[in-house]
Design a protein around this motif. Structure first.
Motif, PDB file in Angstrom:
ATOM      1  N   ARG A  36     -23.399  -6.881 -12.617  1.00  0.00           N
ATOM      2  CA  ARG A  36     -24.574  -7.709 -12.341  1.00  0.00           C
ATOM      3  C   ARG A  36     -25.413  -7.493 -13.503  1.00  0.00           C
ATOM      4  O   ARG A  36     -25.630  -6.603 -14.070  1.00  0.00           O
ATOM      5  CB  ARG A  36     -25.185  -7.151 -11.014  1.00  0.00           C
ATOM      6  CG  ARG A  36     -24.552  -7.456  -9.902  1.00  0.00           C
ATOM      7  CD  ARG A  36     -25.083  -6.746  -8.627  1.00  0.00           C
ATOM      8  NE  ARG A  36     -24.909  -5.235  -8.480  1.00  0.00           N
ATOM      9  CZ  ARG A  36     -23.710  -4.839  -8.274  1.00  0.00           C
ATOM     10  NH1 ARG A  36     -22.614  -5.280  -8.237  1.00  0.00           N
ATOM     11  NH2 ARG A  36     -23.889  -3.408  -8.626  1.00  0.00           N
ATOM     12  N   ASP A  37     -25.948  -8.615 -13.880  1.00  0.00           N
ATOM     13  CA  ASP A  37     -26.796  -8.739 -15.093  1.00  0.00           C
ATOM     14  C   ASP A  37     -27.911  -9.970 -14.775  1.00  0.00           C
ATOM     15  O   ASP A  37     -27.496 -11.005 -14.634  1.00  0.00           O
ATOM     16  CB  ASP A  37     -26.263  -9.396 -16.266  1.00  0.00           C
ATOM     17  CG  ASP A  37     -26.947  -9.753 -17.582  1.00  0.00           C
ATOM     18  OD1 ASP A  37     -27.975  -9.413 -17.437  1.00  0.00           O
ATOM     19  OD2 ASP A  37     -26.427  -9.961 -18.533  1.00  0.00           O
ATOM     20  N   ASN A  38     -29.064  -9.545 -14.400  1.00  0.00           N
ATOM     21  CA  ASN A  38     -29.975 -10.521 -13.918  1.00  0.00           C
ATOM     22  C   ASN A  38     -30.776 -11.144 -14.966  1.00  0.00           C
ATOM     23  O   ASN A  38     -31.525 -11.778 -14.799  1.00  0.00           O
ATOM     24  CB  ASN A  38     -31.105  -9.856 -13.035  1.00  0.00           C
ATOM     25  CG  ASN A  38     -32.318  -8.874 -13.700  1.00  0.00           C
ATOM     26  OD1 ASN A  38     -32.081  -8.751 -14.985  1.00  0.00           O
ATOM     27  ND2 ASN A  38     -33.033  -8.387 -13.098  1.00  0.00           N
ATOM     28  N   GLU A  77     -26.176  -3.792 -14.285  1.00  0.00           N
ATOM     29  CA  GLU A  77     -25.472  -2.696 -13.468  1.00  0.00           C
ATOM     30  C   GLU A  77     -24.108  -2.655 -13.692  1.00  0.00           C
ATOM     31  O   GLU A  77     -23.367  -3.737 -14.087  1.00  0.00           O
ATOM     32  CB  GLU A  77     -25.554  -2.865 -12.073  1.00  0.00           C
ATOM     33  CG  GLU A  77     -27.039  -2.853 -11.566  1.00  0.00           C
ATOM     34  CD  GLU A  77     -27.331  -3.204 -10.052  1.00  0.00           C
ATOM     35  OE1 GLU A  77     -26.541  -3.354  -9.201  1.00  0.00           O
ATOM     36  OE2 GLU A  77     -28.599  -2.959  -9.558  1.00  0.00           O
TER      37      GLU A  77
END
Length: 119
Positions: free
Chosen positions: A32-34, A40
């Protein structure tokens, strides 16, 4: 009541540089990459995150270490050394494992661990 471990997080100063280390040098895949400073990596047993959003926190090689299970501590330590990364603790053997400590590009300690016995 504690229900479980949500994640382990390291603060980083330069996200692009840190991601190159974790993804290219260690071979992790971002789960995950916001895009706002939080990435993450899902690993067996939990999630590891790096962030530039931890105001007041700075990378440190003295504050503890995440331990990553690897196939070959000596080989990975030497490969990281050849890429210019600092080895803080040379590979050593304990009664149950072989391990070393290297620093990521930001100055956080990463323990490379290779179990030789189960507990």
């Amino acid at each position: 009541m504690v229900k479980g471990l949500a994640f382990t997080m390291y603060p980083v100063k330069d996200m692009q540089r840190a991601r190159r280390f974790y993804e290219l040098d260690l071979g992790l895949t971002a789960a995950r990459d916001n895009a706002a400073g939080w990435v993450e990596y899902d690993l067996p047993g939990g999630t590891f995150a790096i962030t530039t959003m931890a105001d007041g926190c700075a990378p440190s090689s003295m504050a503890g270490s995440i331990g990553l299970e690897v196939d070959n501590v000596d080989g990975m330590t030497e490969a990281l050394r050849k890429k210019g990364h600092t080895v803080k603790l040379e590979p050593l053997s304990t009664p149950v494992c072989r391990m070393s400590v290297v620093l990521d590009t930001e100055g956080n300690a990463i323990t490379l661990h290779q179990a030789t016995q189960s507990w």
